[in-house]
Structure formats: structure tokens, C-alpha cells
Design a protein around this motif. Structure first.
Motif, short mmCIF file in Angstrom:
data_model
loop_
_atom_site.label_atom_id
_atom_site.label_comp_id
_atom_site.label_asym_id
_atom_site.label_seq_id
_atom_site.Cartn_x
_atom_site.Cartn_y
_atom_site.Cartn_z
N ALA A 8 34.21 -8.39 82.41
CA ALA A 8 33.44 -6.97 84.06
C ALA A 8 33.65 -7.25 84.79
CB ALA A 8 31.71 -8.10 83.89
N GLU A 9 34.70 -8.00 85.46
CA GLU A 9 34.80 -8.06 86.68
C GLU A 9 36.39 -8.00 86.46
OE1 GLU A 9 33.60 -13.00 87.90
OE2 GLU A 9 36.01 -12.96 87.68
N VAL A 10 37.61 -8.27 85.43
CA VAL A 10 39.02 -7.23 86.00
C VAL A 10 38.25 -5.34 85.02
CG1 VAL A 10 40.40 -6.60 83.70
CG2 VAL A 10 40.34 -9.05 84.00
N ARG A 11 37.23 -5.29 84.77
CA ARG A 11 36.83 -4.07 84.81
C ARG A 11 36.63 -3.37 86.35
NH1 ARG A 11 33.92 -5.15 80.54
NH2 ARG A 11 31.57 -5.48 81.68
N GLN A 12 35.49 -4.69 86.88
CA GLN A 12 35.59 -3.95 88.12
C GLN A 12 36.78 -3.92 89.14
OE1 GLN A 12 32.18 -3.01 88.74
NE2 GLN A 12 32.94 -2.12 90.47
N ASP A 13 37.55 -4.50 89.01
CA ASP A 13 38.81 -4.09 89.45
C ASP A 13 40.09 -3.64 89.61
OD1 ASP A 13 40.24 -6.03 91.33
OD2 ASP A 13 41.86 -6.74 89.82
N SER A 14 39.34 -3.13 87.70
CA SER A 14 40.18 -1.82 87.46
C SER A 14 39.40 -0.21 87.93
CB SER A 14 40.07 -2.15 85.65
OG SER A 14 39.15 -0.94 84.95
N ALA A 25 29.87 -8.95 86.32
CA ALA A 25 30.69 -8.78 87.37
C ALA A 25 29.49 -9.27 88.79
CB ALA A 25 31.25 -7.56 88.46
N ALA A 26 29.36 -10.29 89.82
CA ALA A 26 28.03 -10.32 90.18
C ALA A 26 27.99 -10.17 91.52
CB ALA A 26 28.14 -12.09 90.31
N ALA A 27 29.58 -10.38 91.55
CA ALA A 27 29.88 -9.84 93.25
C ALA A 27 29.81 -8.29 93.37
CB ALA A 27 30.85 -10.09 93.73
N LEU A 46 42.23 -12.82 88.40
CA LEU A 46 40.96 -11.87 88.07
C LEU A 46 42.01 -11.93 86.25
CD1 LEU A 46 39.20 -9.93 89.47
CD2 LEU A 46 38.37 -11.75 89.08
N LEU A 47 42.75 -11.64 86.26
CA LEU A 47 43.65 -11.19 84.95
C LEU A 47 44.23 -11.62 84.29
CD1 LEU A 47 45.69 -8.09 86.15
CD2 LEU A 47 44.68 -7.92 84.27
N GLN A 48 44.23 -13.69 84.74
CA GLN A 48 44.64 -14.44 84.34
C GLN A 48 44.23 -15.63 83.64
OE1 GLN A 48 48.54 -13.92 84.11
NE2 GLN A 48 48.54 -17.08 84.65
N GLU A 49 42.93 -15.24 84.32
CA GLU A 49 41.58 -15.67 83.55
C GLU A 49 41.09 -15.32 82.20
OE1 GLU A 49 38.26 -18.35 82.25
OE2 GLU A 49 40.18 -18.50 83.69
N ALA A 50 41.13 -13.80 82.65
CA ALA A 50 40.90 -13.27 81.31
C ALA A 50 42.02 -13.66 80.06
CB ALA A 50 40.68 -11.62 81.73
N ASN A 68 33.71 -17.15 79.19
CA ASN A 68 32.55 -16.19 79.26
C ASN A 68 33.04 -15.13 79.72
OD1 ASN A 68 30.55 -15.09 80.93
ND2 ASN A 68 29.76 -16.29 81.93
N LEU A 69 33.55 -14.42 77.99
CA LEU A 69 34.05 -13.79 78.32
C LEU A 69 33.63 -12.32 78.70
CD1 LEU A 69 36.88 -12.12 76.88
CD2 LEU A 69 35.93 -12.14 75.51
#
Length: 355
Positions: free
Chosen positions: A77-83, A279-281, A5-9, A71-72
């Protein structure tokens, strides 16, 4: 935190940093454009500054089918949720709630409501009003630990976040400016004040901002109502129930109405919006939190309206079950997002001061 997730962001942030078309859109882009290289800490901070308004996505020339496939909003959103999940304490509960939020919220409310009804079946507590169902001392014994636990949990999480993002000693001005931005929901107004494109790419709207404001100020009014009732009980020896024109009800009724309106608006907006831009999941966890807040507010208003009827014990059980569930689940729901957002805004004020 998840490396992929971090790499894609990081990949997307580097492209955005080279383009700079969205420089004035929100507080994310000034912070992003100040960096030349993006560490995990940078990305975590940027992700928690992002309000997922999606204006940058709809303005971007590098979204699919372009080969850059930007798709920033989704990446952040995915990094935020993971954090939130990684920094939460204890973390496994946070991950579980995000996957099955609606079911967990309903099951928890139902379980606690049945428990309170069981207390009622054992016999009257001997007090007046609500205290005839559950005594004041029992309420304090149940809800005080449930109130203190999320505070302790969130404090641990925010300390981890502050350390993770390189936060330093906070100045009073930084706190004041961050609270001012949060109070106005400044970033949800869009870069030019026209609103965001959350539910429709071609339409700027303030609806999401107003929905968040309704929930936030409604919650603060309800909290003030509870605080006023606590002062009346312990300082002025005036126990509940309170009349309609008392301070607890003058604060609590409009607060509950605002929360109901705000949560209905938020649910409607989320149902209209494109899930692929967030973060669809974790969609279920977000809807679970909205449902939880809605039931807290609605059951409280129902108690105000029907507190003197035969329905009162059942309504009280549902309300207390909702409130207890809300407290215990707060560190793992999107309620924690408000604390992280405020902390990220304070951290951003430090960036501005340093710059």
C-alpha cells in the motif's frame, strides 16, 4: 520513489516468494512467484495489482511478533501510494492531497460553490431551469477545461507508469481480459471466491467488492447520463431541463443512488478496518475522495428532487462546486487508482502471455 519503502517491500516479497503459502490468494502472488529478484519496477507493478484485501496478512505465520514482522498489505500500500504521488503530474499537488484530503476536498467544494453563488448574485443568466443560474455557455467554458485537464494529467501519469514497469505493445486480448477482471472486481472476491478480510480477520465478506462495484457502476451510469444530455442538447437540439422519464434521468438517478450507497459502504468499511494494514499516512486522502464522490452524488440527487424549488440555486452551486472539485482533483485522489489498477491488470496480462 522512496528507497526505504521499496527496500522494505523487497524484503517482504523475498520472504513471501520463499514461503508461497498464499499462492492462490489473488493476482499478486502468481506475479510475485514468477520473479527471482525484485526490481523497483517489479515492486511498483505488484503494489498496483494489490487490492489490500488483507487475506494474506491474516493467513501469514510470519507477522509480528515473529522476527520477520511481515505486513505485505501495508508494504505494498505504501509503495502503491508513493508510485501514484511520484508518477502524478504535477506531483506536489498529489502529495499535499494525500496528507489533508478531507480538508482540501471541503475547502475546494465550498470555494467553488461560493463562486457559483456569486455568479447568481450578479443576475440571472436568462435561461430556463439550471441555466437561469448559470448559462450553458458559461458551464461549458468552466467545465470543459476542468474535464480535459485530468484526462491529460492521468495520461501523462499512466505513460510514466507503463514505461516504469516495462510495458510493451498491447494486444487486444490483454485489454479485453483486463477489463473483464476489473468489471467483476475479481481480485476482491478472494482466492476462493469467499471475499476478503478487510474489516474483520475472522470473517470473509464480499462487502468491499460490492461497495466498489456500486461506486464504479454508479459513476458509469452518471457519466452515461451526462453524455446522453450532451447528445440531446447538441445533436437533437433538446436542451435541459429533462423530464423524469428522459434518458439522462433514467441513467442519472440510479447512478447517483448507487454512488451514495457505495461511498457510505466504503466509508463504513474504512472506519472499521485496521489502519496499520494500509498506508496509514494517506488515510485522510482516501476519506477525502470518498467524501467528494458522496457529495457529488448526493447533491445531484437533491437537485433532481428539489430542482423546481427555491433551494435550486444553492443546491446547484453546491453540486457544480462538487463536480468541479472532483474533476480538478481526480489525478491526485484515489480516482486515479482505478486507472492505475486497470493498467496494472493489462500489464499482468502481458506477463501471463509472456509466460
Amino acid at each position: 520513489m522512496q528507497t526505504d519503502l521499496l527496500q522494505e517491500a523487497r524484503r517482504q516479497a523475498e520472504i513471501c516468494n520463499a514461503c508461497r503459502y498464499c499462492e492462490g490468494y489473488c493476482s499478486v502472488f502468481p506475479a510475485l512467484h514468477q520473479e527471482r529478484f525484485f526490481t523497483d519496477a517489479n515492486l511498483t507493478q505488484l503494489a498496483n495489482l494489490c487490492h489490500n484485501c488483507r487475506g494474506c496478512y491474516y493467513a501469514c505465520q510470519y507477522t509480528a511478533p515473529h522476527e520477520f514482522d511481515l505486513n505485505l498489505p501495508k508494504a505494498l500500500a505504501e509503495v502503491r501510494q508513493d508510485s501514484w504521488e511520484s508518477l502524478a503530474w504535477p506531483a506536489p499537488v498529489a502529495r499535499r492531497f494525500q496528507k489533508s484530503g478531507v480538508m482540501i476536498a471541503l475547502a475546494t467544494i465550498l470555494g467553488f460553490a461560493l463562486l457559483f453563488l456569486a455568479f447568481r448574485a450578479l443576475g440571472s443568466a436568462g435561461g430556463d431551469g439550471f441555466y437561469a443560474v448559470l448559462s450553458h455557455s458559461a458551464m461549458v467554458a468552466i467545465f470543459l477545461p476542468a474535464f480535459l485537464f485530468p484526462l491529460a494529467s492521468i495520461a501523462v501519469s499512466l505513460r510514466r507508469y507503463w514505461t516504469e514497469t516495462g510495458g510493451t505493445t498491447i494486444a487486444l486480448k490483454e485489454i479485453v481480459d483486463a477489463f473483464g477482471s476489473a468489471a467483476k472486481m475479481k481480485n476482491l472476491a478472494g482466492g476462493h471466491g469467499d471475499g476478503c478480510n478487510f474489516e474483520d480477520e475472522d470473517r470473509f465478506s464480499q462487502a468491499r467488492r460490492h461497495a466498489h462495484q456500486a461506486v464504479m457502476y454508479g459513476f458509469l451510469l452518471c457519466f452515461a447520463s451526462t453524455s446522453a444530455g450532451t447528445l440531446l442538447h447538441y445533436v437533437f437540439d433538446m436542451p435541459a431541463p429533462y423530464p423524469l422519464w428522459s434518458l439522462p434521468k433514467l441513467l442519472g438517478i440510479p447512478g447517483g443512488i448507487l454512488m451514495v450507497i457505495g461511498t457510505v459502504m466504503l466509508a463504513s468499511l474504512k472506519l472499521k478496518a485496521d489502519r496499520s494494514l494500509g498506508a496509514a499516512a494517506n488515510w485522510g486522502g482516501e476519506m477525502g475522495f470518498i467524501l467528494l464522490l458522496f457529495l457529488v452524488a448526493l447533491s445531484g440527487l437533491a437537485l433532481y428532487a428539489l430542482g423546481s424549488t427555491a433551494a435550486m440555486p444553492t443546491l446547484l452551486a453546491i453540486h457544480l462546486g462538487s463536480v468541479l472539485s472532483f474533476f480538478l482533483l481526480t489525478p491526485y485522489t484515489k480516482m486515479a487508482h482505478g486507472f492505475y489498477r486497470l493498467t496494472a491488470l493489462i500489464r499482468d496480462e502481458q506477463r501471463k502471455s509472456a509466460g
